[in-house]
Design a protein around this motif. Structure first.
Motif, PDB file in Angstrom:
ATOM      1  N   ALA A 154      -9.093 -28.248  60.618  1.00 60.68           N
ATOM      2  CA  ALA A 154     -10.481 -27.975  60.991  1.00 60.68           C
ATOM      3  C   ALA A 154     -11.450 -28.666  60.044  1.00 60.68           C
ATOM      4  O   ALA A 154     -12.442 -29.275  60.477  1.00 60.68           O
ATOM      5  N   PHE A 155     -11.154 -28.614  58.736  1.00 60.27           N
ATOM      6  CA  PHE A 155     -12.066 -29.206  57.764  1.00 60.27           C
ATOM      7  C   PHE A 155     -11.853 -30.706  57.601  1.00 60.27           C
ATOM      8  O   PHE A 155     -12.585 -31.351  56.842  1.00 60.27           O
ATOM      9  N   LEU A 156     -10.867 -31.245  58.304  1.00 63.59           N
ATOM     10  CA  LEU A 156     -10.720 -32.695  58.391  1.00 63.59           C
ATOM     11  C   LEU A 156     -11.450 -33.225  59.625  1.00 63.59           C
ATOM     12  O   LEU A 156     -12.200 -34.194  59.564  1.00 63.59           O
ATOM     13  N   VAL A 157     -11.280 -32.530  60.763  1.00 71.09           N
ATOM     14  CA  VAL A 157     -11.860 -32.980  62.027  1.00 71.09           C
ATOM     15  C   VAL A 157     -13.349 -32.630  62.117  1.00 71.09           C
ATOM     16  O   VAL A 157     -14.169 -33.457  62.538  1.00 71.09           O
ATOM     17  N   GLY A 158     -13.698 -31.388  61.740  1.00 71.50           N
ATOM     18  CA  GLY A 158     -15.063 -30.917  61.924  1.00 71.50           C
ATOM     19  C   GLY A 158     -16.122 -31.779  61.258  1.00 71.50           C
ATOM     20  O   GLY A 158     -17.059 -32.260  61.927  1.00 71.50           O
ATOM     21  N   ILE A 257     -10.788 -39.240  49.923  1.00 72.31           N
ATOM     22  CA  ILE A 257     -10.813 -37.859  50.409  1.00 72.31           C
ATOM     23  C   ILE A 257      -9.899 -37.697  51.618  1.00 72.31           C
ATOM     24  O   ILE A 257      -9.196 -36.689  51.758  1.00 72.31           O
ATOM     25  N   ALA A 258      -9.873 -38.713  52.500  1.00 70.54           N
ATOM     26  CA  ALA A 258      -8.987 -38.637  53.666  1.00 70.54           C
ATOM     27  C   ALA A 258      -7.519 -38.617  53.245  1.00 70.54           C
ATOM     28  O   ALA A 258      -6.706 -37.850  53.790  1.00 70.54           O
ATOM     29  N   ALA A 259      -7.165 -39.452  52.252  1.00 69.73           N
ATOM     30  CA  ALA A 259      -5.784 -39.471  51.763  1.00 69.73           C
ATOM     31  C   ALA A 259      -5.407 -38.127  51.154  1.00 69.73           C
ATOM     32  O   ALA A 259      -4.278 -37.636  51.342  1.00 69.73           O
TER      33      ALA A 259
END
Length: 398
Positions: A154-158, A257-259
């Motif tokens: 959720a906190f990656l997609v949102g 941050i994505a990694a």
């Protein structure tokens, strides 16, 4: 009793489990969108980051302070009776936010929306505990790993979705989608009565016992541990950004941050795939020690590649740590106070994150990114010390 199957499949095949898990997970994407969505919306309307920050801060503060009080009502009267009231209040506040015409009105509406936002993660966790506690208690770590994966997703997609819509000039649409996901997921969860935990007993003695379990040393230590992990979260968001900007490569913050997020997702998924014979308190000490040891690499990073590798290593400890904190919380409090306990943990983590973000910003201004990153291993040391004390308290309690 036969040995429970491993993996996520058997859990999701439990009658009613997939339905409540997926609806709560959908709503959590909306919650993950809301804070950043407020920043885009209010800045788009007012041109002021100060106003946008006040609105987002009011939302977060109200959620942290009021959430546990509403969770107490959920434990007392049941999810299916209280959740519709949550949703009505939250939806009304969001409408007020979208139609507000002054900065003050927008800040008030955002604060009210935060006070009434449903704690869908706590509600879903309480349902897992209700379904599995009696006969399949050894599957709870896997269930809570699944919850951790949903939260991380959720906190990656949102935020990505909000940023894309905000950058395209559709900040109002972003906030509307966030509200729709929260209200839709919450309403679907409220309609699922079969898996909902029963309300706590209404007797005065029962209420006193439920509340007293929140004052036990074990739970108070768990709340402090959640605050400590929040210190790590708040440090990383500021420090990574400060590092990228300070090295003249601001665009590097996004892949780093994505990694880190992908590392956490992988670690959480792997952790939940198997049973762990080591006692949970001892696992927590090991995870906290690993987090501290790898966090020492962060202030020493000379380049973005080094920092990315160090962050990937460090973030691998986060999902197991969060799962273990949830497992130990479920064991530390009475069932009639479990939603409150989960919500207090969330509030403690949010408070730690807010405090650390403020301190990290000041440290970055004064000593550069390395000064901000020093807070990460310090938070790890606090986590280790608290984990050791908790393990001793639990041994004595036994």
């Amino acid at each position: 009793m036969p040995r429970a199957a491993t993996g996520y499949g058997p859990l999701l095949r439990t009658p009613g489990a997939a339905a409540f898990f997926l609806t709560a997970a959908t709503g959590r994407i909306g919650i993950a969108m809301t804070g950043l969505g407020l920043v885009w919306l209010l800045h788009d309307r007012t041109g002021s980051y100060a106003t946008a920050g006040l609105a987002a801060g009011g939302f977060a503060l109200a959620e942290a302070l009021v959430g546990p009080q509403l969770a107490r009502l959920v434990d007392r009267f049941g999810q299916t009776r209280v959740l519709p009231c949550y949703l009505l209040a939250h939806g009304t506040a969001v409408v007020g936010l979208l139609v507000s015409t002054t900065p003050a009105a927008a800040i008030v509406a955002a604060t009210c929306a935060g006070a009434a936002v449903p704690q869908l993660g706590a509600l879903s966790g309480a349902r897992w505990a209700h379904l599995l506690r009696a006969e399949r208690g050894d599957e709870l770590p896997t269930a809570f790993s699944l919850e951790s994966l949903a939260n991380a997703t959720a906190f990656l997609v949102g935020p990505v979705l909000v940023t894309a819509l905000g950058a395209a000039g559709d900040a109002v649409l972003a906030s509307a989608i966030a509200a729709a996901l929260i209200l839709g997921g919450g309403a679907a969860l409220a309609a699922q009565r079969r898996t909902a935990p029963p309300p706590a007993r209404p007797s005065a003695d029962g209420a006193v016992r439920e509340r007293s379990s929140l004052l036990r040393p074990a739970f108070l230590l768990l709340a402090c541990l959640n605050l400590a992990i929040g210190l790590y979260f708040g440090t990383m968001g500021v420090a990574v950004t400060a590092f990228a900007v300070g090295h003249g490569i601001p665009a590097a913050a996004t892949p780093i941050i994505a990694a880190a997020s992908l590392s956490g997702l992988l670690a959480g998924w792997l952790y939940g795939l198997r049973r762990h014979p080591t006692p949970a308190p001892r696992q927590l000490v090991v995870a906290a020690t690993y987090l501290t040891a790898t966090a020492v690499l962060l202030p020493l990073a000379p380049s973005a590649v080094w920092l990315g590798a160090a962050v990937v290593l460090t973030e691998a400890a986060i999902p197991p740590t969060l799962v273990l904190l949830t497992v130990l919380t479920e064991r530390a409090v009475r069932p009639g106070a479990l939603t409150q306990a989960f919500t207090w943990n969330n509030s403690a983590s949010a408070a730690g994150s807010a405090l650390a973000a403020s301190l990290a910003g000041r440290a970055a201004d004064a000593w550069g990114p390395s000064g901000a990153f020093v807070q990460a291993p310090v938070a790890g040391v606090v986590l280790v010390l608290l984990a050791v004390v908790l393990a001793r308290v639990l041994v004595r309690g036994r």
